[in-house]
Write a protein that holds these residues in place. Structure first.
Motif, mmCIF file in Angstrom:
data_model
loop_
_atom_site.group_PDB
_atom_site.id
_atom_site.type_symbol
_atom_site.label_atom_id
_atom_site.label_comp_id
_atom_site.label_asym_id
_atom_site.label_seq_id
_atom_site.Cartn_x
_atom_site.Cartn_y
_atom_site.Cartn_z
ATOM 1 N N ALA A 289 6.391 1.947 39.988
ATOM 2 C CA ALA A 289 7.388 2.925 39.552
ATOM 3 C C ALA A 289 7.361 3.157 38.047
ATOM 4 N N GLU A 290 6.414 2.519 37.362
ATOM 5 C CA GLU A 290 6.336 2.643 35.913
ATOM 6 C C GLU A 290 6.187 4.104 35.495
ATOM 7 N N GLN A 291 6.965 4.513 34.524
ATOM 8 C CA GLN A 291 6.866 5.880 33.997
ATOM 9 C C GLN A 291 5.840 5.912 32.883
ATOM 10 N N LYS A 292 4.944 6.846 32.986
ATOM 11 C CA LYS A 292 3.888 6.988 31.983
ATOM 12 C C LYS A 292 4.360 7.958 30.903
ATOM 13 N N GLU A 293 4.132 7.592 29.650
ATOM 14 C CA GLU A 293 4.590 8.411 28.537
ATOM 15 C C GLU A 293 3.417 8.920 27.707
ATOM 16 N N LEU A 294 3.482 10.183 27.409
ATOM 17 C CA LEU A 294 2.527 10.806 26.497
ATOM 18 C C LEU A 294 3.320 11.328 25.300
ATOM 19 N N ASN A 295 3.045 10.759 24.134
ATOM 20 C CA ASN A 295 3.714 11.238 22.927
ATOM 21 C C ASN A 295 2.946 12.423 22.361
ATOM 22 N N VAL A 296 3.624 13.533 22.167
ATOM 23 C CA VAL A 296 2.970 14.762 21.719
ATOM 24 C C VAL A 296 3.364 15.079 20.286
ATOM 25 N N TRP A 297 2.366 15.200 19.427
ATOM 26 C CA TRP A 297 2.599 15.660 18.054
ATOM 27 C C TRP A 297 2.142 17.108 17.987
ATOM 28 N N PHE A 298 2.970 17.948 17.407
ATOM 29 C CA PHE A 298 2.616 19.371 17.333
ATOM 30 C C PHE A 298 2.890 19.871 15.923
ATOM 31 N N ASN A 299 1.893 20.446 15.304
ATOM 32 C CA ASN A 299 2.096 20.972 13.956
ATOM 33 C C ASN A 299 3.193 22.027 13.980
ATOM 34 N N ASP A 300 4.171 21.865 13.130
ATOM 35 C CA ASP A 300 5.367 22.687 13.172
ATOM 36 C C ASP A 300 5.045 24.177 13.010
ATOM 37 N N PRO A 301 5.221 24.974 14.066
ATOM 38 C CA PRO A 301 4.909 26.398 13.982
ATOM 39 C C PRO A 301 6.107 27.265 13.641
ATOM 40 N N GLY A 302 7.239 26.639 13.340
ATOM 41 C CA GLY A 302 8.463 27.400 13.074
ATOM 42 C C GLY A 302 9.397 27.375 14.264
ATOM 43 N N PRO A 303 10.673 27.632 14.034
ATOM 44 C CA PRO A 303 11.694 27.492 15.073
ATOM 45 C C PRO A 303 11.406 28.265 16.356
ATOM 46 N N LYS A 304 10.939 29.508 16.235
ATOM 47 C CA LYS A 304 10.723 30.323 17.427
ATOM 48 C C LYS A 304 9.648 29.733 18.325
ATOM 49 N N LEU A 305 8.523 29.348 17.738
ATOM 50 C CA LEU A 305 7.443 28.797 18.540
ATOM 51 C C LEU A 305 7.677 27.354 18.930
ATOM 52 N N GLN A 306 8.541 26.652 18.210
ATOM 53 C CA GLN A 306 8.931 25.317 18.656
ATOM 54 C C GLN A 306 9.536 25.404 20.059
#
Length: 426
Positions: A29-46
């Motif tokens: 039942a272990e939950q797998k986690e993927l940490n995502v880093w995303f270059n900040d594209p601005g509020p709208k595209l966030q």
């Protein structure tokens, strides 16, 4: 990114740190986690990115994605530090000029594509950026290329056709500058401070930036007649012909965009993200602008550099199956276009590019030429020393020396060639 392109390469990263690979417990039942880093594209595209990630989680029960926006001048170093510390990302979108470096370091895992399969799915120049020793180390995500942007009204007033060769471009620039001298309009806006605007001209003149030898090592070829002629032609537009502003010797992409916005240049090379941003700020300019393919050079081609980003999987990722599923999900046309439309770039996938060209944001007549230009793109030498060449500013220094008349072309290009070979061998 230019690419590295002048926009500071958009970077999307999905990562699993060593401490996160085990999740919150043990057992099935272990939950797998993927940490995502995303270059900040601005509020709208966030918000667009968040929505995409939420959709992935809903369709992949048991996988949690932790989204984090990153960026800045130290982004590359963040990856290097993570690799050195034994805690690299699991999935990441890397600028395409960084991908060969990390692949050759052994930090990336091959993906589920052969070179032939990749060429059938993605823009060829972007596939080159993820290919190493016959294996594919990522999915090309977005592609950034430039084309010729011109003021339709000024060309019409001067009785000029859209130039199709570099010689025609210089002749048109001279007339445009002369006809609009009273208004302070330059015929062509060069960008001396970014290599992606003029380095590809070496290809247009029939030359190569570097060639790969039988032993796999790269050898610079910037001292060839073709490379010398291409660089001297670009420099001469400021130095001799005065069709570009003197200050453009040090311009970066945003400087050229501002000059076009202010009506101070009649032509230049620009990316679709720059044109879209300009039109958004000044809608009245849209009907005055035209876009065409980059002029052909004496070498008989109009090839240019393909910048952009690649989705990659790092070797230490524990959940490679889920990481691969994330790659598949992100490059689906209906998903990638939601992001690329917002940033003004094209999907690197051929299906996504087709969708953008037929019914998406590039279906507009103003932007459609960028799609055709993407088919005429190449990639830089895949030697890990390329980063040292960029970092030292060797190519920019050579161009600015030519523009300023500080050194003759033979000496300048010979010195540049020596510097590049030293970096390739380092």
């Amino acid at each position: 990114m230019g690419k590295k392109h002048s926009l500071a390469a958009v970077i999307v990263t999905a990562a699993v740190a060593m401490t996160a690979c085990g999740g919150g417990g043990t057992g099935a039942a272990e939950q797998k986690e993927l940490n995502v880093w995303f270059n900040d594209p601005g509020p709208k595209l966030q918000d667009t990115v968040k929505t995409l990630i939420t959709g992935f989680e809903k369709s992949h029960q048991g996988v949690k994605v932790n989204l984090r926006f990153i960026g800045g001048a130290d982004t590359h170093q963040q990856f290097v530090t993570a690799i050195a510390g034994g805690a690299p990302p699991c999935v990441a979108t890397l600028g395409n000029t960084w991908t060969p470096e990390f692949a050759q370091m052994g930090a990336l895992a091959p993906v589920d594509l052969t070179p032939d399969q990749a060429k059938q799915k993605f823009v060829g120049s972007m596939v080159d950026s993820v290919t190493n020793d016959g294996k594919i180390y990522g999915y090309p995500y977005n592609v950034a290329n430039r084309a010729l942007v011109y003021r339709k009204d000024l060309l019409e007033k001067s009785g000029l056709e859209v130039p199709k060769t570099w010689d025609e471009t210089k002749a048109a620039a001279k007339k445009l500058a002369a006809d609009n001298k009273a208004d302070g309009v330059a015929g062509f806006g060069i960008v001396g401070g970014e290599i992606w605007y003029y380095l590809p001209m070496v290809w247009n003149w029939g030359g190569e930036i570097a060639t790969r030898q039988a032993d796999g090592k790269w050898q610079a070829t910037m001292n060839t007649p073709q490379a010398k002629a291409a660089f001297d032609f670009y420099a001469s537009m400021v130095r001799d012909d005065k069709v570009a502003p003197a200050e453009s010797a040090g311009w970066l992409g945003p400087d050229a965009v501002q000059s076009l916005s202010l009506g101070k240049v009649a032509m230049g090379l620009y990316g679709p993200w720059q044109v879209k941003s300009l039109v958004a700020q000044k809608p009245e300019l849209k009907d005055k602008l035209g876009v065409a393919l980059i002029p052909n050079g004496p070498g008989g081609n109009n090839d240019t550099f393909a910048g952009g980003s690649n989705l990659v999987i790092f070797n230490q990722c524990q959940y490679k199956e889920d990481a691969t599923a994330l790659l598949h999900y992100m490059v689906q046309p209906e998903n990638v276009t939601k992001y690329t439309s917002g940033i003004g770039m094209l999907p690197a996938g051929l299906d996504g590019m087709k969708a953008e060209a037929e019914t998406g944001s590039f279906a507009d007549d103003l932007y459609r030429p960028f799609v055709e230009q993407a088919k005429h793109t190449r990639y830089i030498p895949t030697d890990p020393g390329w980063g040292r060449i960029e970092g030292k500013g060797s190519i920019i220094n050579a161009m600015q020396a030519l523009i300023g008349g500080k050194s003759d072309v033979n000496t300048t290009m010979s010195d540049l060639n020596t510097e590049m070979n030293a970096a390739f061998g380092g």
